[in-house]
Write a protein that holds these residues in place. Structure first.
Motif, PDB file in Angstrom:
ATOM      1  N   UNK A  99     -19.660   7.173  16.498  1.00 43.84           N
ATOM      2  CA  UNK A  99     -17.880   7.284  16.527  1.00 43.84           C
ATOM      3  C   UNK A  99     -16.835   7.970  16.696  1.00 43.84           C
ATOM      4  N   UNK A 100     -17.629   9.111  15.831  1.00 40.76           N
ATOM      5  CA  UNK A 100     -17.443  10.476  15.791  1.00 40.76           C
ATOM      6  C   UNK A 100     -16.854  11.469  17.549  1.00 40.76           C
ATOM      7  N   UNK A 101     -17.431  10.393  18.135  1.00 44.19           N
ATOM      8  CA  UNK A 101     -17.703  11.016  19.596  1.00 44.19           C
ATOM      9  C   UNK A 101     -16.789  10.309  20.832  1.00 44.19           C
ATOM     10  N   UNK A 102     -16.221   9.471  19.822  1.00 45.25           N
ATOM     11  CA  UNK A 102     -14.918   8.438  20.463  1.00 45.25           C
ATOM     12  C   UNK A 102     -13.587   8.872  20.257  1.00 45.25           C
ATOM     13  N   UNK A 103     -13.372  10.275  18.668  1.00 47.87           N
ATOM     14  CA  UNK A 103     -12.546  10.895  18.757  1.00 47.87           C
ATOM     15  C   UNK A 103     -11.721  12.160  19.336  1.00 47.87           C
ATOM     16  N   UNK A 104     -13.024  12.380  19.983  1.00 49.91           N
ATOM     17  CA  UNK A 104     -12.698  13.777  21.066  1.00 49.91           C
ATOM     18  C   UNK A 104     -12.365  12.731  22.141  1.00 49.91           C
ATOM     19  N   UNK A 105     -11.017  13.120  22.929  1.00 50.98           N
ATOM     20  CA  UNK A 105     -10.499  12.654  24.404  1.00 50.98           C
ATOM     21  C   UNK A 105     -11.954  13.170  25.887  1.00 50.98           C
ATOM     22  N   UNK A 106     -11.985  11.761  26.091  1.00 52.68           N
ATOM     23  CA  UNK A 106     -12.586  12.365  27.199  1.00 52.68           C
ATOM     24  C   UNK A 106     -14.848  12.751  27.306  1.00 52.68           C
ATOM     25  N   UNK A 107     -14.463  12.725  25.775  1.00 49.10           N
ATOM     26  CA  UNK A 107     -16.915  13.510  25.792  1.00 49.10           C
ATOM     27  C   UNK A 107     -16.659  11.949  25.783  1.00 49.10           C
ATOM     28  N   UNK A 108     -16.559  11.186  25.205  1.00 42.77           N
ATOM     29  CA  UNK A 108     -17.228   9.645  25.724  1.00 42.77           C
ATOM     30  C   UNK A 108     -17.727   9.585  27.560  1.00 42.77           C
TER      31      UNK A 108
END
Length: 543
Positions: A99-108
Protein backbone atom coordinates in the motif's frame (compact mmCIF):
# COMPACT_ATOMS: atom_id res chain seq x y z
CA UNK A 1 76.20 -33.33 -41.16
CA UNK A 2 74.94 -30.36 -43.22
CA UNK A 3 72.32 -32.66 -44.74
CA UNK A 4 71.05 -33.43 -41.25
CA UNK A 5 70.86 -29.73 -40.42
CA UNK A 6 68.81 -28.92 -43.55
CA UNK A 7 66.46 -31.80 -42.81
CA UNK A 8 65.78 -30.52 -39.29
CA UNK A 9 65.28 -26.97 -40.58
CA UNK A 10 62.79 -28.20 -43.18
CA UNK A 11 60.77 -30.12 -40.61
CA UNK A 12 60.61 -27.15 -38.23
CA UNK A 13 59.52 -24.78 -41.01
CA UNK A 14 56.95 -27.30 -42.25
CA UNK A 15 55.41 -27.51 -38.77
CA UNK A 16 55.42 -23.73 -38.29
CA UNK A 17 53.77 -23.11 -41.65
CA UNK A 18 50.76 -25.19 -40.65
CA UNK A 19 49.80 -22.60 -38.04
CA UNK A 20 47.93 -19.57 -39.34
CA UNK A 21 45.27 -17.28 -37.98
CA UNK A 22 44.30 -13.63 -38.20
CA UNK A 23 46.26 -11.46 -35.81
CA UNK A 24 44.81 -8.14 -34.66
CA UNK A 25 46.91 -5.09 -33.88
CA UNK A 26 48.96 -5.19 -30.64
CA UNK A 27 46.60 -2.61 -29.09
CA UNK A 28 43.61 -4.91 -29.61
CA UNK A 29 45.60 -7.89 -28.33
CA UNK A 30 46.16 -5.88 -25.13
CA UNK A 31 42.39 -5.34 -24.83
CA UNK A 32 41.76 -9.07 -25.25
CA UNK A 33 44.30 -9.81 -22.51
CA UNK A 34 42.62 -7.20 -20.28
CA UNK A 35 39.25 -8.87 -20.86
CA UNK A 36 40.68 -12.29 -19.93
CA UNK A 37 42.15 -10.79 -16.76
CA UNK A 38 38.77 -9.29 -15.80
CA UNK A 39 37.01 -12.62 -16.42
CA UNK A 40 39.35 -14.16 -13.85
CA UNK A 41 38.05 -11.58 -11.36
CA UNK A 42 34.35 -12.20 -12.15
CA UNK A 43 33.65 -13.93 -8.87
CA UNK A 44 35.15 -11.02 -6.94
CA UNK A 45 32.76 -8.57 -8.65
CA UNK A 46 29.77 -10.89 -8.14
CA UNK A 47 30.65 -11.27 -4.46
CA UNK A 48 30.62 -7.48 -4.10
CA UNK A 49 27.14 -7.32 -5.67
CA UNK A 50 25.85 -10.17 -3.48
CA UNK A 51 27.23 -8.40 -0.40
CA UNK A 52 25.28 -5.24 -1.32
CA UNK A 53 22.14 -7.30 -1.88
CA UNK A 54 22.56 -9.00 1.50
CA UNK A 55 23.06 -5.63 3.19
CA UNK A 56 19.87 -4.20 1.61
CA UNK A 57 17.85 -7.24 2.70
CA UNK A 58 19.21 -6.96 6.23
CA UNK A 59 18.41 -3.23 6.38
CA UNK A 60 14.87 -3.91 5.10
CA UNK A 61 14.26 -6.50 7.81
CA UNK A 62 15.50 -4.09 10.49
CA UNK A 63 13.67 -0.99 9.20
CA UNK A 64 10.17 0.00 10.28
CA UNK A 65 9.91 3.16 8.17
CA UNK A 66 7.62 2.52 5.15
CA UNK A 67 9.29 5.06 2.90
CA UNK A 68 12.75 3.74 3.73
CA UNK A 69 11.62 0.16 3.09
CA UNK A 70 10.27 1.23 -0.32
CA UNK A 71 13.66 2.76 -1.14
CA UNK A 72 15.43 -0.43 -0.07
CA UNK A 73 13.20 -2.60 -2.28
CA UNK A 74 13.89 -0.24 -5.21
CA UNK A 75 17.62 -0.67 -4.57
CA UNK A 76 17.17 -4.44 -4.62
CA UNK A 77 15.27 -4.13 -7.92
CA UNK A 78 18.11 -2.01 -9.28
CA UNK A 79 20.71 -4.59 -8.19
CA UNK A 80 18.77 -7.49 -9.71
CA UNK A 81 17.70 -5.57 -12.86
CA UNK A 82 20.58 -6.79 -15.05
CA UNK A 83 21.67 -9.60 -12.70
CA UNK A 84 18.73 -11.97 -12.21
CA UNK A 85 15.36 -11.50 -13.88
CA UNK A 86 13.41 -13.78 -11.54
CA UNK A 87 14.59 -11.89 -8.44
CA UNK A 88 13.98 -8.51 -10.10
CA UNK A 89 10.42 -9.53 -11.02
CA UNK A 90 9.83 -10.87 -7.52
CA UNK A 91 10.74 -7.58 -5.84
CA UNK A 92 8.85 -5.52 -8.43
CA UNK A 93 5.70 -7.60 -7.84
CA UNK A 94 6.27 -7.42 -4.08
CA UNK A 95 6.52 -3.64 -4.18
CA UNK A 96 3.43 -3.33 -6.39
CA UNK A 97 1.38 -5.09 -3.69
CA UNK A 98 2.51 -2.76 -0.89
CA UNK A 99 0.00 0.00 0.00
CA UNK A 100 2.90 2.39 0.70
CA UNK A 101 3.80 2.43 -3.01
CA UNK A 102 0.39 3.78 -4.04
CA UNK A 103 0.94 6.79 -1.80
CA UNK A 104 3.91 7.85 -3.98
CA UNK A 105 2.72 9.67 -7.14
CA UNK A 106 3.61 7.79 -10.32
CA UNK A 107 5.54 5.06 -8.47
CA UNK A 108 3.04 2.31 -9.25
CA UNK A 109 3.13 3.09 -12.99
CA UNK A 110 6.94 3.36 -12.95
CA UNK A 111 7.15 -0.13 -11.42
CA UNK A 112 4.83 -1.52 -14.12
CA UNK A 113 7.08 -0.04 -16.82
CA UNK A 114 10.13 -1.52 -15.10
CA UNK A 115 8.35 -4.90 -14.94
CA UNK A 116 7.69 -4.75 -18.69
CA UNK A 117 11.34 -3.83 -19.27
CA UNK A 118 12.59 -6.84 -17.26
CA UNK A 119 10.17 -9.14 -19.12
CA UNK A 120 11.61 -7.79 -22.41
CA UNK A 121 15.19 -8.40 -21.28
CA UNK A 122 14.29 -11.92 -20.23
CA UNK A 123 12.75 -12.65 -23.64
CA UNK A 124 9.23 -12.98 -22.20
CA UNK A 125 7.79 -10.76 -24.92
CA UNK A 126 4.11 -11.67 -24.47
CA UNK A 127 4.32 -10.82 -20.75
CA UNK A 128 6.13 -7.59 -21.61
CA UNK A 129 3.39 -6.51 -24.02
CA UNK A 130 0.64 -7.52 -21.59
CA UNK A 131 2.24 -5.52 -18.78
CA UNK A 132 2.84 -2.39 -20.85
CA UNK A 133 -0.65 -2.52 -22.36
CA UNK A 134 -2.20 -2.78 -18.88
CA UNK A 135 -0.86 0.65 -17.95
CA UNK A 136 -3.63 3.30 -17.99
CA UNK A 137 -2.77 6.02 -20.47
CA UNK A 138 -3.78 8.79 -18.07
CA UNK A 139 -1.25 7.59 -15.50
CA UNK A 140 1.66 8.39 -17.83
CA UNK A 141 3.23 11.74 -16.98
CA UNK A 142 5.87 13.36 -19.22
CA UNK A 143 8.68 11.77 -17.20
CA UNK A 144 7.02 8.37 -17.31
CA UNK A 145 6.37 8.65 -21.05
CA UNK A 146 10.15 8.83 -21.49
CA UNK A 147 10.58 5.45 -19.76
CA UNK A 148 7.45 4.04 -21.40
CA UNK A 149 8.55 4.77 -24.98
CA UNK A 150 12.12 3.75 -24.18
CA UNK A 151 10.89 0.35 -23.00
CA UNK A 152 8.79 -0.11 -26.14
CA UNK A 153 11.80 0.83 -28.31
CA UNK A 154 13.93 -1.78 -26.52
CA UNK A 155 11.16 -4.39 -26.74
CA UNK A 156 10.80 -4.04 -30.52
CA UNK A 157 14.61 -3.94 -30.89
CA UNK A 158 14.84 -7.29 -29.06
CA UNK A 159 12.10 -8.73 -31.24
CA UNK A 160 13.96 -7.55 -34.37
CA UNK A 161 17.11 -9.30 -33.17
CA UNK A 162 15.29 -12.43 -32.04
CA UNK A 163 13.12 -13.20 -35.07
CA UNK A 164 14.61 -15.27 -37.88
CA UNK A 165 12.03 -14.12 -40.47
CA UNK A 166 13.26 -11.14 -42.49
CA UNK A 167 9.90 -9.54 -43.26
CA UNK A 168 8.77 -9.84 -39.65
CA UNK A 169 12.03 -8.26 -38.51
CA UNK A 170 11.42 -5.30 -40.84
CA UNK A 171 7.92 -4.86 -39.39
CA UNK A 172 9.26 -4.88 -35.83
CA UNK A 173 11.92 -2.34 -36.80
CA UNK A 174 9.26 -0.02 -38.26
CA UNK A 175 7.32 -0.15 -35.00
CA UNK A 176 10.52 0.54 -33.08
CA UNK A 177 11.05 3.62 -35.26
CA UNK A 178 7.52 4.83 -34.49
CA UNK A 179 8.14 4.61 -30.75
CA UNK A 180 11.58 6.18 -31.21
CA UNK A 181 9.87 9.12 -32.93
CA UNK A 182 7.37 9.40 -30.05
CA UNK A 183 10.28 9.21 -27.61
CA UNK A 184 12.07 12.07 -29.37
CA UNK A 185 9.05 14.33 -28.69
CA UNK A 186 9.00 13.82 -24.92
CA UNK A 187 12.55 12.90 -23.97
CA UNK A 188 14.66 15.40 -22.05
CA UNK A 189 17.77 16.51 -24.02
CA UNK A 190 20.04 16.06 -20.99
CA UNK A 191 18.78 12.57 -20.11
CA UNK A 192 20.68 9.34 -20.59
CA UNK A 193 17.91 7.86 -22.76
CA UNK A 194 18.20 10.86 -25.08
CA UNK A 195 21.91 10.21 -25.44
CA UNK A 196 21.41 6.54 -26.34
CA UNK A 197 18.26 6.42 -28.41
CA UNK A 198 18.39 9.78 -30.17
CA UNK A 199 22.08 9.41 -31.06
CA UNK A 200 21.37 5.88 -32.29
CA UNK A 201 18.66 7.29 -34.55
CA UNK A 202 21.06 9.95 -35.84
CA UNK A 203 23.55 7.23 -36.70
CA UNK A 204 20.82 5.25 -38.47
CA UNK A 205 19.98 8.35 -40.50
CA UNK A 206 23.58 8.93 -41.63
CA UNK A 207 24.75 11.38 -38.94
CA UNK A 208 27.47 8.94 -37.79
CA UNK A 209 30.14 11.53 -36.91
CA UNK A 210 27.76 13.52 -34.71
CA UNK A 211 26.60 10.39 -32.89
CA UNK A 212 30.18 9.17 -32.32
CA UNK A 213 31.43 12.54 -31.05
CA UNK A 214 28.49 13.02 -28.71
CA UNK A 215 28.55 9.51 -27.20
CA UNK A 216 32.37 9.49 -26.91
CA UNK A 217 32.24 12.78 -25.01
CA UNK A 218 29.63 11.51 -22.54
CA UNK A 219 31.29 8.10 -22.15
CA UNK A 220 34.07 9.81 -20.19
CA UNK A 221 31.51 10.94 -17.62
CA UNK A 222 30.82 7.37 -16.51
CA UNK A 223 33.01 4.81 -14.82
CA UNK A 224 33.63 1.37 -16.25
CA UNK A 225 31.46 -1.07 -14.34
CA UNK A 226 28.36 1.12 -14.43
CA UNK A 227 25.42 0.14 -16.62
CA UNK A 228 25.59 3.52 -18.36
CA UNK A 229 29.20 2.94 -19.42
CA UNK A 230 28.38 -0.57 -20.73
CA UNK A 231 25.44 0.69 -22.78
CA UNK A 232 27.31 3.68 -24.25
CA UNK A 233 30.39 1.56 -25.13
CA UNK A 234 28.13 -1.06 -26.75
CA UNK A 235 26.24 1.63 -28.67
CA UNK A 236 29.53 3.13 -29.92
CA UNK A 237 30.66 -0.34 -30.99
CA UNK A 238 27.46 -0.82 -33.02
CA UNK A 239 27.85 2.58 -34.70
CA UNK A 240 31.50 1.91 -35.57
CA UNK A 241 30.55 -1.53 -36.91
CA UNK A 242 27.86 -0.06 -39.16
CA UNK A 243 30.31 2.63 -40.33
CA UNK A 244 32.92 -0.01 -41.22
CA UNK A 245 35.53 0.84 -38.56
CA UNK A 246 36.36 -2.71 -37.47
CA UNK A 247 39.15 -1.94 -34.99
CA UNK A 248 37.10 0.70 -33.17
CA UNK A 249 34.13 -1.68 -33.15
CA UNK A 250 36.22 -4.40 -31.49
CA UNK A 251 37.79 -1.98 -29.00
CA UNK A 252 34.49 -0.56 -27.70
CA UNK A 253 32.89 -4.00 -27.73
CA UNK A 254 35.66 -5.26 -25.43
CA UNK A 255 35.28 -2.16 -23.21
CA UNK A 256 31.55 -2.88 -22.93
CA UNK A 257 32.24 -6.53 -22.02
CA UNK A 258 34.81 -5.47 -19.39
CA UNK A 259 32.30 -3.02 -17.92
CA UNK A 260 29.64 -5.77 -17.80
CA UNK A 261 32.03 -7.99 -15.85
CA UNK A 262 32.91 -5.24 -13.38
CA UNK A 263 29.21 -4.48 -12.90
CA UNK A 264 28.34 -8.20 -12.58
CA UNK A 265 25.87 -7.80 -15.45
CA UNK A 266 24.38 -11.12 -16.51
CA UNK A 267 21.89 -9.78 -19.08
CA UNK A 268 24.46 -8.90 -21.72
CA UNK A 269 25.05 -9.35 -25.41
CA UNK A 270 28.70 -8.31 -25.32
CA UNK A 271 30.15 -11.77 -24.80
CA UNK A 272 28.13 -13.25 -27.65
CA UNK A 273 29.42 -10.47 -29.92
CA UNK A 274 33.01 -10.88 -28.68
CA UNK A 275 32.75 -14.63 -29.27
CA UNK A 276 31.72 -13.90 -32.87
CA UNK A 277 34.71 -11.57 -33.31
CA UNK A 278 37.10 -14.18 -31.93
CA UNK A 279 35.60 -16.83 -34.21
CA UNK A 280 36.07 -14.58 -37.25
CA UNK A 281 39.67 -13.93 -36.15
CA UNK A 282 40.36 -17.66 -36.02
CA UNK A 283 40.82 -17.65 -32.23
CA UNK A 284 38.45 -20.55 -31.70
CA UNK A 285 39.59 -21.27 -28.15
CA UNK A 286 38.62 -17.77 -26.98
CA UNK A 287 35.41 -17.84 -29.03
CA UNK A 288 34.38 -21.09 -27.36
CA UNK A 289 35.22 -19.75 -23.89
CA UNK A 290 33.39 -16.42 -24.37
CA UNK A 291 30.30 -18.02 -25.89
CA UNK A 292 29.98 -20.48 -23.03
CA UNK A 293 30.24 -17.56 -20.59
CA UNK A 294 27.50 -15.80 -22.55
CA UNK A 295 25.27 -18.88 -22.23
CA UNK A 296 26.08 -19.26 -18.53
CA UNK A 297 25.25 -15.58 -17.90
CA UNK A 298 21.98 -15.87 -19.84
CA UNK A 299 20.98 -18.96 -17.85
CA UNK A 300 21.80 -17.20 -14.59
CA UNK A 301 19.73 -14.17 -15.59
CA UNK A 302 16.93 -16.34 -17.09
CA UNK A 303 17.29 -14.55 -20.42
CA UNK A 304 15.51 -16.75 -22.95
CA UNK A 305 16.35 -14.50 -25.90
CA UNK A 306 20.07 -14.13 -25.16
CA UNK A 307 20.35 -17.84 -24.49
CA UNK A 308 18.66 -18.71 -27.77
CA UNK A 309 20.94 -16.32 -29.69
CA UNK A 310 24.05 -17.81 -28.11
CA UNK A 311 22.94 -21.41 -28.51
CA UNK A 312 22.51 -20.83 -32.26
CA UNK A 313 26.23 -20.13 -32.47
CA UNK A 314 27.34 -22.89 -30.11
CA UNK A 315 27.34 -25.82 -32.60
CA UNK A 316 29.35 -23.81 -35.13
CA UNK A 317 31.98 -22.72 -32.61
CA UNK A 318 32.03 -26.12 -30.93
CA UNK A 319 32.67 -27.77 -34.29
CA UNK A 320 35.44 -25.29 -35.06
CA UNK A 321 36.87 -25.80 -31.57
CA UNK A 322 36.96 -29.57 -32.08
CA UNK A 323 38.57 -29.00 -35.48
CA UNK A 324 41.30 -26.94 -33.83
CA UNK A 325 41.80 -29.62 -31.19
CA UNK A 326 42.11 -32.26 -33.91
CA UNK A 327 44.58 -30.05 -35.75
CA UNK A 328 46.64 -29.67 -32.59
CA UNK A 329 46.57 -33.44 -32.14
CA UNK A 330 47.83 -33.91 -35.68
CA UNK A 331 50.52 -31.32 -35.11
CA UNK A 332 51.51 -33.13 -31.93
CA UNK A 333 51.85 -36.35 -33.91
CA UNK A 334 53.96 -34.49 -36.45
CA UNK A 335 56.16 -33.16 -33.65
CA UNK A 336 56.58 -36.71 -32.33
CA UNK A 337 57.82 -37.73 -35.76
CA UNK A 338 60.12 -34.72 -35.86
CA UNK A 339 61.43 -35.59 -32.40
CA UNK A 340 62.03 -39.18 -33.50
CA UNK A 341 63.96 -38.02 -36.56
CA UNK A 342 65.97 -35.60 -34.41
CA UNK A 343 66.76 -38.43 -32.02
CA UNK A 344 67.96 -40.53 -34.93
CA UNK A 345 70.13 -37.64 -36.12
CA UNK A 346 71.55 -37.29 -32.62
CA UNK A 347 72.39 -41.00 -32.54
CA UNK A 348 74.15 -40.72 -35.91
CA UNK A 349 76.00 -37.67 -34.61
CA UNK A 350 77.00 -39.58 -31.49
CA UNK A 351 78.43 -42.39 -33.59
CA UNK A 352 80.34 -39.80 -35.63
CA UNK A 353 81.71 -38.22 -32.45
CA UNK A 354 82.78 -41.62 -31.09
CA UNK A 355 84.67 -42.27 -34.31
CA UNK A 356 86.37 -38.91 -34.00
CA UNK A 357 87.33 -39.73 -30.42
CA UNK A 358 88.94 -42.97 -31.60
CA UNK A 359 90.82 -41.02 -34.27
CA UNK A 360 92.03 -38.56 -31.65
CA UNK A 361 93.21 -41.39 -29.47
CA UNK A 362 95.27 -42.78 -32.34
CA UNK A 363 96.70 -39.31 -32.92
CA UNK A 364 97.56 -39.11 -29.24
CA UNK A 365 99.65 -42.27 -29.56
CA UNK A 366 101.62 -40.59 -32.37
CA UNK A 367 102.50 -37.57 -30.23
CA UNK A 368 103.52 -39.32 -27.01
CA UNK A 369 106.19 -36.73 -26.29
CA UNK A 370 103.61 -33.94 -26.37
CA UNK A 371 101.30 -36.03 -24.20
CA UNK A 372 104.00 -36.46 -21.57
CA UNK A 373 104.61 -32.74 -21.54
CA UNK A 374 100.91 -32.07 -21.23
CA UNK A 375 100.74 -34.53 -18.36
CA UNK A 376 103.55 -32.65 -16.65
CA UNK A 377 101.75 -29.37 -17.24
CA UNK A 378 98.57 -30.89 -15.84
CA UNK A 379 100.44 -31.75 -12.66
CA UNK A 380 101.65 -28.17 -12.41
CA UNK A 381 98.13 -26.92 -13.02
CA UNK A 382 96.80 -29.12 -10.21
CA UNK A 383 99.40 -27.68 -7.84
CA UNK A 384 98.66 -24.15 -9.00
CA UNK A 385 94.94 -24.86 -8.65
CA UNK A 386 95.44 -25.97 -5.06
CA UNK A 387 97.37 -22.81 -4.20
CA UNK A 388 94.86 -20.53 -5.90
CA UNK A 389 91.94 -22.12 -4.03
CA UNK A 390 93.53 -20.89 -0.82
CA UNK A 391 94.31 -17.37 -2.11
CA UNK A 392 91.66 -16.53 -4.69
CA UNK A 393 88.05 -17.24 -5.41
CA UNK A 394 86.84 -19.82 -7.87
CA UNK A 395 86.54 -17.36 -10.77
CA UNK A 396 90.22 -16.39 -10.58
CA UNK A 397 91.26 -20.02 -10.41
CA UNK A 398 89.47 -20.94 -13.60
CA UNK A 399 90.97 -17.94 -15.39
CA UNK A 400 94.56 -18.90 -14.39
CA UNK A 401 94.01 -22.55 -15.30
CA UNK A 402 92.68 -21.52 -18.70
CA UNK A 403 95.60 -19.22 -19.47
CA UNK A 404 98.39 -21.52 -18.30
CA UNK A 405 96.85 -24.48 -20.02
CA UNK A 406 96.49 -22.65 -23.35
CA UNK A 407 100.02 -21.23 -23.12
CA UNK A 408 101.54 -24.60 -22.31
CA UNK A 409 99.54 -26.21 -25.12
CA UNK A 410 101.01 -23.74 -27.62
CA UNK A 411 104.50 -24.50 -26.30
CA UNK A 412 103.82 -28.21 -26.65
CA UNK A 413 102.75 -27.72 -30.26
CA UNK A 414 106.00 -25.87 -30.93
CA UNK A 415 108.04 -28.69 -29.34
CA UNK A 416 106.09 -31.19 -31.37
CA UNK A 417 106.80 -29.27 -34.59
CA UNK A 418 110.54 -29.25 -33.74
CA UNK A 419 110.58 -32.98 -33.04
CA UNK A 420 108.87 -33.70 -36.35
CA UNK A 421 111.39 -31.48 -38.11
CA UNK A 422 114.23 -33.55 -36.69
CA UNK A 423 112.57 -36.72 -37.94
CA UNK A 424 112.12 -35.14 -41.38
CA UNK A 425 115.79 -34.22 -41.57
CA UNK A 426 116.70 -37.84 -40.96
CA UNK A 427 114.83 -39.14 -44.02
CA UNK A 428 111.74 -38.91 -46.28
CA UNK A 429 110.62 -36.16 -48.61
CA UNK A 430 112.62 -33.60 -46.76
CA UNK A 431 112.15 -30.51 -48.84
CA UNK A 432 108.35 -30.62 -48.76
CA UNK A 433 108.15 -31.50 -45.07
CA UNK A 434 110.77 -28.93 -44.12
CA UNK A 435 108.87 -26.21 -45.97
CA UNK A 436 105.66 -27.16 -44.18
CA UNK A 437 107.27 -27.39 -40.78
CA UNK A 438 109.26 -24.17 -41.15
CA UNK A 439 106.01 -22.22 -41.35
CA UNK A 440 104.96 -20.44 -38.11
CA UNK A 441 101.55 -19.58 -39.45
CA UNK A 442 99.72 -22.09 -37.25
CA UNK A 443 101.51 -21.03 -34.06
CA UNK A 444 101.06 -17.33 -34.83
CA UNK A 445 97.37 -17.81 -35.38
CA UNK A 446 97.04 -19.87 -32.19
CA UNK A 447 98.82 -17.13 -30.25
CA UNK A 448 96.63 -14.43 -31.80
CA UNK A 449 93.46 -16.35 -30.93
CA UNK A 450 94.80 -17.20 -27.49
CA UNK A 451 95.61 -13.60 -26.60
CA UNK A 452 92.23 -12.46 -27.90
CA UNK A 453 90.45 -15.03 -25.70
CA UNK A 454 92.67 -14.06 -22.77
CA UNK A 455 91.84 -10.36 -23.25
CA UNK A 456 88.12 -11.09 -23.42
CA UNK A 457 88.33 -13.31 -20.33
CA UNK A 458 90.10 -10.57 -18.33
CA UNK A 459 87.50 -7.98 -19.28
CA UNK A 460 84.69 -10.39 -18.49
CA UNK A 461 86.12 -10.90 -15.00
CA UNK A 462 87.22 -7.27 -14.51
CA UNK A 463 85.10 -5.14 -16.90
CA UNK A 464 86.75 -1.87 -15.80
CA UNK A 465 90.32 -3.25 -15.68
CA UNK A 466 91.77 -0.79 -18.26
CA UNK A 467 90.10 2.29 -16.74
CA UNK A 468 91.09 1.39 -13.16
CA UNK A 469 94.63 0.49 -14.23
CA UNK A 470 95.02 3.89 -15.93
CA UNK A 471 93.86 5.61 -12.73
CA UNK A 472 97.00 4.21 -11.04
CA UNK A 473 99.19 6.01 -13.62
CA UNK A 474 99.99 9.67 -14.00
CA UNK A 475 97.49 11.46 -16.26
CA UNK A 476 100.01 12.01 -19.06
CA UNK A 477 101.42 8.47 -18.76
CA UNK A 478 98.21 6.50 -19.16
CA UNK A 479 97.88 3.71 -21.75
CA UNK A 480 95.88 4.46 -24.90
CA UNK A 481 94.90 1.33 -26.84
CA UNK A 482 95.08 1.26 -30.60
CA UNK A 483 91.98 0.76 -32.71
CA UNK A 484 90.85 -2.87 -32.53
CA UNK A 485 92.96 -3.68 -29.45
CA UNK A 486 91.34 -5.12 -26.34
CA UNK A 487 94.58 -5.26 -24.29
CA UNK A 488 98.23 -4.74 -25.26
CA UNK A 489 101.32 -6.60 -24.02
CA UNK A 490 101.85 -4.22 -21.11
CA UNK A 491 98.26 -4.59 -19.89
CA UNK A 492 98.45 -8.40 -20.29
CA UNK A 493 101.54 -8.47 -18.07
CA UNK A 494 99.77 -6.61 -15.27
CA UNK A 495 96.61 -8.66 -15.81
CA UNK A 496 98.78 -11.71 -15.02
CA UNK A 497 100.00 -9.96 -11.87
CA UNK A 498 96.37 -9.24 -10.90
CA UNK A 499 95.64 -12.94 -11.30
CA UNK A 500 98.53 -13.83 -8.98
CA UNK A 501 101.28 -14.72 -11.51
CA UNK A 502 104.24 -12.67 -10.23
CA UNK A 503 107.04 -14.87 -11.51
CA UNK A 504 108.84 -13.13 -14.39
CA UNK A 505 109.78 -16.43 -16.03
CA UNK A 506 106.18 -17.61 -16.16
CA UNK A 507 105.04 -14.21 -17.42
CA UNK A 508 107.78 -14.26 -20.10
CA UNK A 509 106.70 -17.73 -21.22
CA UNK A 510 103.08 -16.57 -21.36
CA UNK A 511 103.92 -13.38 -23.32
CA UNK A 512 106.51 -15.11 -25.55
CA UNK A 513 109.30 -12.75 -24.67
CA UNK A 514 112.45 -12.77 -22.58
CA UNK A 515 112.56 -12.48 -18.79
CA UNK A 516 114.53 -9.25 -19.12
CA UNK A 517 111.78 -7.77 -21.30
CA UNK A 518 109.21 -8.55 -18.61
CA UNK A 519 111.44 -6.97 -15.98
CA UNK A 520 111.87 -3.85 -18.13
CA UNK A 521 108.07 -3.56 -18.63
CA UNK A 522 107.50 -3.77 -14.87
CA UNK A 523 110.18 -1.23 -14.02
CA UNK A 524 109.19 1.35 -16.62
CA UNK A 525 105.49 1.13 -15.80
CA UNK A 526 106.18 1.44 -12.06
CA UNK A 527 107.99 4.75 -12.73
CA UNK A 528 104.88 6.05 -14.49
CA UNK A 529 102.67 5.28 -11.48
CA UNK A 530 101.21 7.81 -9.08
CA UNK A 531 102.43 5.67 -6.19
CA UNK A 532 105.43 3.61 -7.47
CA UNK A 533 106.10 1.92 -4.11
CA UNK A 534 102.62 0.43 -3.84
CA UNK A 535 101.86 0.24 -7.57
CA UNK A 536 101.95 -3.54 -8.02
CA UNK A 537 100.02 -4.11 -4.77
CA UNK A 538 97.38 -1.70 -6.09
CA UNK A 539 97.24 -3.71 -9.34
CA UNK A 540 96.74 -6.93 -7.35
CA UNK A 541 93.74 -5.32 -5.60
CA UNK A 542 91.97 -4.06 -8.75
CA UNK A 543 88.35 -5.24 -8.85
Amino acid sequence: MKTHFYLVLFLILFTACNKSSKVDKPELQDYYAMLDAEIEKSKEYEDQKNNRITAYKRDYDLSTDKKHRTELINKLIEEFDEYNADSALYYISYNLKRPAVKDIPGEYTRLLIKKGDVYAHAGLFADAFATLQSIPRDSLTIDLLDEYYTTYCALYQYLTEYTSEHQTALEYDKRRSIYADSLSRVIKPESFNHLVFIMTEKARNGETDTAIQTISKHLEEFQSGTREYSILASTLADIYKTAGFKDDYKRYLILSAISDIRGAVKENMSFREVATVMFENGDVERANRYLKKSIADANFYSAIMRNAQSIKMLPVIDEAYMSVQNKLTNELRAMVWVSSILLLILLVTLVFILKQIKSLRRAKDNISVAAEELSHVSGQLREANHELKVKNDELHEYAVLFMEYCSSTISSLQHYQQSLRKLTVQGGNRNALLSKLESTEMVDQLLKDFYRRFDEAILNIYPAFVEKFNKLLKPDEQIVLKSGEILNTELRLFALIRLGIDDNAKAAEFLRCSTSTVYTYRSKTKKRALDPDNFENDVRNLS
